[in-house]
Motif scaffolding. Structure first.
Motif, PDB file in Angstrom:
ATOM      1  N   ILE A  34      40.301  -3.752   8.804  1.00  0.00           N
ATOM      2  CA  ILE A  34      38.870  -3.893   9.046  1.00  0.00           C
ATOM      3  C   ILE A  34      38.507  -5.233   9.695  1.00  0.00           C
ATOM      4  O   ILE A  34      37.565  -5.327  10.464  1.00  0.00           O
ATOM      5  CB  ILE A  34      38.054  -3.656   7.754  1.00  0.00           C
ATOM      6  CG1 ILE A  34      36.571  -3.520   8.079  1.00  0.00           C
ATOM      7  CG2 ILE A  34      38.311  -4.752   6.749  1.00  0.00           C
ATOM      8  CD1 ILE A  34      35.735  -3.003   6.957  1.00  0.00           C
ATOM      9  N   ASN A  35      39.260  -6.284   9.413  1.00  0.00           N
ATOM     10  CA  ASN A  35      38.969  -7.595   9.996  1.00  0.00           C
ATOM     11  C   ASN A  35      39.788  -7.891  11.250  1.00  0.00           C
ATOM     12  O   ASN A  35      39.743  -9.000  11.775  1.00  0.00           O
ATOM     13  CB  ASN A  35      39.197  -8.693   8.955  1.00  0.00           C
ATOM     14  CG  ASN A  35      38.196  -8.572   7.819  1.00  0.00           C
ATOM     15  OD1 ASN A  35      37.018  -8.345   8.045  1.00  0.00           O
ATOM     16  ND2 ASN A  35      38.679  -8.706   6.595  1.00  0.00           N
ATOM     17  N   ASP A  36      40.525  -6.910  11.731  1.00  0.00           N
ATOM     18  CA  ASP A  36      41.336  -7.067  12.931  1.00  0.00           C
ATOM     19  C   ASP A  36      40.488  -6.710  14.155  1.00  0.00           C
ATOM     20  O   ASP A  36      40.282  -5.545  14.463  1.00  0.00           O
ATOM     21  CB  ASP A  36      42.563  -6.158  12.838  1.00  0.00           C
ATOM     22  CG  ASP A  36      43.463  -6.233  14.053  1.00  0.00           C
ATOM     23  OD1 ASP A  36      43.142  -6.959  15.024  1.00  0.00           O
ATOM     24  OD2 ASP A  36      44.507  -5.547  14.037  1.00  0.00           O
ATOM     25  N   GLU A  37      40.020  -7.730  14.860  1.00  0.00           N
ATOM     26  CA  GLU A  37      39.131  -7.506  15.991  1.00  0.00           C
ATOM     27  C   GLU A  37      39.796  -6.744  17.136  1.00  0.00           C
ATOM     28  O   GLU A  37      39.108  -6.187  17.987  1.00  0.00           O
ATOM     29  CB  GLU A  37      38.558  -8.829  16.486  1.00  0.00           C
ATOM     30  CG  GLU A  37      37.615  -9.455  15.479  1.00  0.00           C
ATOM     31  CD  GLU A  37      37.013 -10.762  15.962  1.00  0.00           C
ATOM     32  OE1 GLU A  37      37.155 -11.101  17.155  1.00  0.00           O
ATOM     33  OE2 GLU A  37      36.382 -11.438  15.138  1.00  0.00           O
ATOM     34  N   THR A  38      41.124  -6.707  17.170  1.00  0.00           N
ATOM     35  CA  THR A  38      41.791  -5.939  18.228  1.00  0.00           C
ATOM     36  C   THR A  38      41.615  -4.441  18.026  1.00  0.00           C
ATOM     37  O   THR A  38      41.862  -3.657  18.941  1.00  0.00           O
ATOM     38  CB  THR A  38      43.295  -6.276  18.307  1.00  0.00           C
ATOM     39  OG1 THR A  38      43.944  -5.843  17.103  1.00  0.00           O
ATOM     40  CG2 THR A  38      43.525  -7.763  18.523  1.00  0.00           C
ATOM     41  N   LEU A  39      41.177  -4.039  16.847  1.00  0.00           N
ATOM     42  CA  LEU A  39      40.930  -2.623  16.555  1.00  0.00           C
ATOM     43  C   LEU A  39      39.574  -2.163  17.104  1.00  0.00           C
ATOM     44  O   LEU A  39      39.415  -1.011  17.481  1.00  0.00           O
ATOM     45  CB  LEU A  39      40.988  -2.388  15.041  1.00  0.00           C
ATOM     46  CG  LEU A  39      40.783  -0.973  14.545  1.00  0.00           C
ATOM     47  CD1 LEU A  39      41.896  -0.054  15.036  1.00  0.00           C
ATOM     48  CD2 LEU A  39      40.725  -0.957  13.032  1.00  0.00           C
ATOM     49  N   TYR A  40      38.609  -3.071  17.179  1.00  0.00           N
ATOM     50  CA  TYR A  40      37.244  -2.718  17.576  1.00  0.00           C
ATOM     51  C   TYR A  40      37.197  -2.216  19.018  1.00  0.00           C
ATOM     52  O   TYR A  40      37.735  -2.828  19.919  1.00  0.00           O
ATOM     53  CB  TYR A  40      36.303  -3.898  17.422  1.00  0.00           C
ATOM     54  CG  TYR A  40      36.340  -4.580  16.074  1.00  0.00           C
ATOM     55  CD1 TYR A  40      36.811  -3.930  14.940  1.00  0.00           C
ATOM     56  CD2 TYR A  40      35.917  -5.888  15.929  1.00  0.00           C
ATOM     57  CE1 TYR A  40      36.853  -4.565  13.715  1.00  0.00           C
ATOM     58  CE2 TYR A  40      35.947  -6.534  14.701  1.00  0.00           C
ATOM     59  CZ  TYR A  40      36.419  -5.862  13.601  1.00  0.00           C
ATOM     60  OH  TYR A  40      36.464  -6.498  12.395  1.00  0.00           O
ATOM     61  N   GLY A  41      36.569  -1.080  19.193  1.00  0.00           N
ATOM     62  CA  GLY A  41      36.459  -0.473  20.508  1.00  0.00           C
ATOM     63  C   GLY A  41      37.657   0.383  20.884  1.00  0.00           C
ATOM     64  O   GLY A  41      37.689   0.970  21.959  1.00  0.00           O
ATOM     65  N   ARG A  42      38.626   0.475  20.000  1.00  0.00           N
ATOM     66  CA  ARG A  42      39.838   1.250  20.263  1.00  0.00           C
ATOM     67  C   ARG A  42      39.615   2.715  19.905  1.00  0.00           C
ATOM     68  O   ARG A  42      38.972   3.040  18.914  1.00  0.00           O
ATOM     69  CB  ARG A  42      40.988   0.686  19.450  1.00  0.00           C
ATOM     70  CG  ARG A  42      42.312   1.364  19.762  1.00  0.00           C
ATOM     71  CD  ARG A  42      43.447   0.714  19.067  1.00  0.00           C
ATOM     72  NE  ARG A  42      43.657  -0.617  19.665  1.00  0.00           N
ATOM     73  CZ  ARG A  42      44.575  -1.461  19.258  1.00  0.00           C
ATOM     74  NH1 ARG A  42      45.358  -1.148  18.251  1.00  0.00           N
ATOM     75  NH2 ARG A  42      44.711  -2.619  19.841  1.00  0.00           N
ATOM     76  N   LEU A  43      40.180   3.583  20.715  1.00  0.00           N
ATOM     77  CA  LEU A  43      40.131   5.012  20.450  1.00  0.00           C
ATOM     78  C   LEU A  43      41.256   5.351  19.483  1.00  0.00           C
ATOM     79  O   LEU A  43      42.413   5.008  19.724  1.00  0.00           O
ATOM     80  CB  LEU A  43      40.302   5.777  21.760  1.00  0.00           C
ATOM     81  CG  LEU A  43      39.809   7.208  21.818  1.00  0.00           C
ATOM     82  CD1 LEU A  43      38.326   7.308  21.496  1.00  0.00           C
ATOM     83  CD2 LEU A  43      40.077   7.793  23.191  1.00  0.00           C
ATOM     84  N   VAL A  44      40.907   5.984  18.362  1.00  0.00           N
ATOM     85  CA  VAL A  44      41.895   6.316  17.340  1.00  0.00           C
ATOM     86  C   VAL A  44      41.875   7.817  17.051  1.00  0.00           C
ATOM     87  O   VAL A  44      40.857   8.481  17.227  1.00  0.00           O
ATOM     88  CB  VAL A  44      41.665   5.522  16.028  1.00  0.00           C
ATOM     89  CG1 VAL A  44      41.862   4.032  16.264  1.00  0.00           C
ATOM     90  CG2 VAL A  44      40.289   5.789  15.446  1.00  0.00           C
ATOM     91  N   TYR A  45      43.014   8.311  16.614  1.00  0.00           N
ATOM     92  CA  TYR A  45      43.185   9.715  16.266  1.00  0.00           C
ATOM     93  C   TYR A  45      43.529   9.772  14.784  1.00  0.00           C
ATOM     94  O   TYR A  45      44.515   9.167  14.344  1.00  0.00           O
ATOM     95  CB  TYR A  45      44.315  10.316  17.112  1.00  0.00           C
ATOM     96  CG  TYR A  45      44.549  11.786  16.916  1.00  0.00           C
ATOM     97  CD1 TYR A  45      43.672  12.722  17.444  1.00  0.00           C
ATOM     98  CD2 TYR A  45      45.664  12.251  16.226  1.00  0.00           C
ATOM     99  CE1 TYR A  45      43.898  14.079  17.296  1.00  0.00           C
ATOM    100  CE2 TYR A  45      45.906  13.605  16.073  1.00  0.00           C
ATOM    101  CZ  TYR A  45      45.018  14.519  16.609  1.00  0.00           C
ATOM    102  OH  TYR A  45      45.235  15.867  16.454  1.00  0.00           O
ATOM    103  N   ILE A  46      42.698  10.463  14.011  1.00  0.00           N
ATOM    104  CA  ILE A  46      42.881  10.535  12.563  1.00  0.00           C
ATOM    105  C   ILE A  46      43.144  11.995  12.199  1.00  0.00           C
ATOM    106  O   ILE A  46      42.324  12.870  12.465  1.00  0.00           O
ATOM    107  CB  ILE A  46      41.625  10.019  11.833  1.00  0.00           C
ATOM    108  CG1 ILE A  46      41.223   8.651  12.386  1.00  0.00           C
ATOM    109  CG2 ILE A  46      41.864   9.946  10.333  1.00  0.00           C
ATOM    110  CD1 ILE A  46      39.801   8.275  12.089  1.00  0.00           C
ATOM    111  N   GLU A  47      44.278  12.233  11.568  1.00  0.00           N
ATOM    112  CA  GLU A  47      44.679  13.595  11.249  1.00  0.00           C
ATOM    113  C   GLU A  47      44.319  13.980   9.817  1.00  0.00           C
ATOM    114  O   GLU A  47      44.289  13.142   8.926  1.00  0.00           O
ATOM    115  CB  GLU A  47      46.202  13.738  11.425  1.00  0.00           C
ATOM    116  CG  GLU A  47      46.662  13.540  12.854  1.00  0.00           C
ATOM    117  CD  GLU A  47      48.161  13.614  13.000  1.00  0.00           C
ATOM    118  OE1 GLU A  47      48.613  14.411  13.845  1.00  0.00           O
ATOM    119  OE2 GLU A  47      48.884  12.890  12.280  1.00  0.00           O
TER     120      GLU A  47
END
Length: 156
Positions: A34-47
């Motif tokens: 949650i605090n990893d700014e490199t995750l923000y704006g990233r497209l993720v796939y959740i199964e």
């Protein structure tokens, strides 16, 4: 509002969907970053997740509220007078996340999938904190109903 959108954007074509990278992650992995700014704006796939029937404050939604977000359009005001909403999703281990939808989404008034229906979600990961005295949280946003795989017989 749509009229503001039209005044500020220019259509230049569609992206090559084969070039869009999407990271497969679990809700637990997303929440741990949650605090990893490199995750923000990233497209993720959740199964293998489902909509729980709960809203953003953990309240059970009434049947009439089991939509993505109210988007009541006012012809007089010429904009939506609804408001964005977050809907709780969960995996089989009980990990929780929230899928947020704007009242301006074309699918805002669509009924949420039943809590008994499981599927996969493609979403944009972000961080949301609305008040200084509250912790922020992971916020997931879908781009269209096509980002929900296996939840509907057809994506109408």
């Amino acid at each position: 509002p749509f009229n503001e959108f039209l005044a500020r954007v220019q259509y230049i074509g569609k992206p090559d969907v084969n070039k869009i990278l999407c990271d497969t992650m679990t809700i637990a992995e997303l929440n741990s970053r949650i605090n990893d700014e490199t995750l923000y704006g990233r497209l993720v796939y959740i199964e293998n997740v489902h909509f729980t029937g709960y809203g953003d404050d953990g309240e059970r939604l009434k049947e009439a509220d089991k939509i993505f977000a109210p988007s009541t359009y006012s012809p007089t005001l010429q904009y939506n007078i609804g408001y964005p909403q977050s809907r709780q999703i969960a995996d089989s281990n009980g990990n929780l996340a929230y899928l947020s939808t704007s009242e301006y989404a074309r699918f805002a008034d669509y009924k949420l999938p039943a809590s008994s229906v499981w599927g996969n979600i493609v979403a944009i990961a972000a961080y949301y904190q609305d008040k200084a005295d509250r912790d922020g949280e992971l916020q997931l946003t879908i781009r269209s109903l096509e980002d929900l795989e296996g939840f509907f017989a057809t994506n109408e």
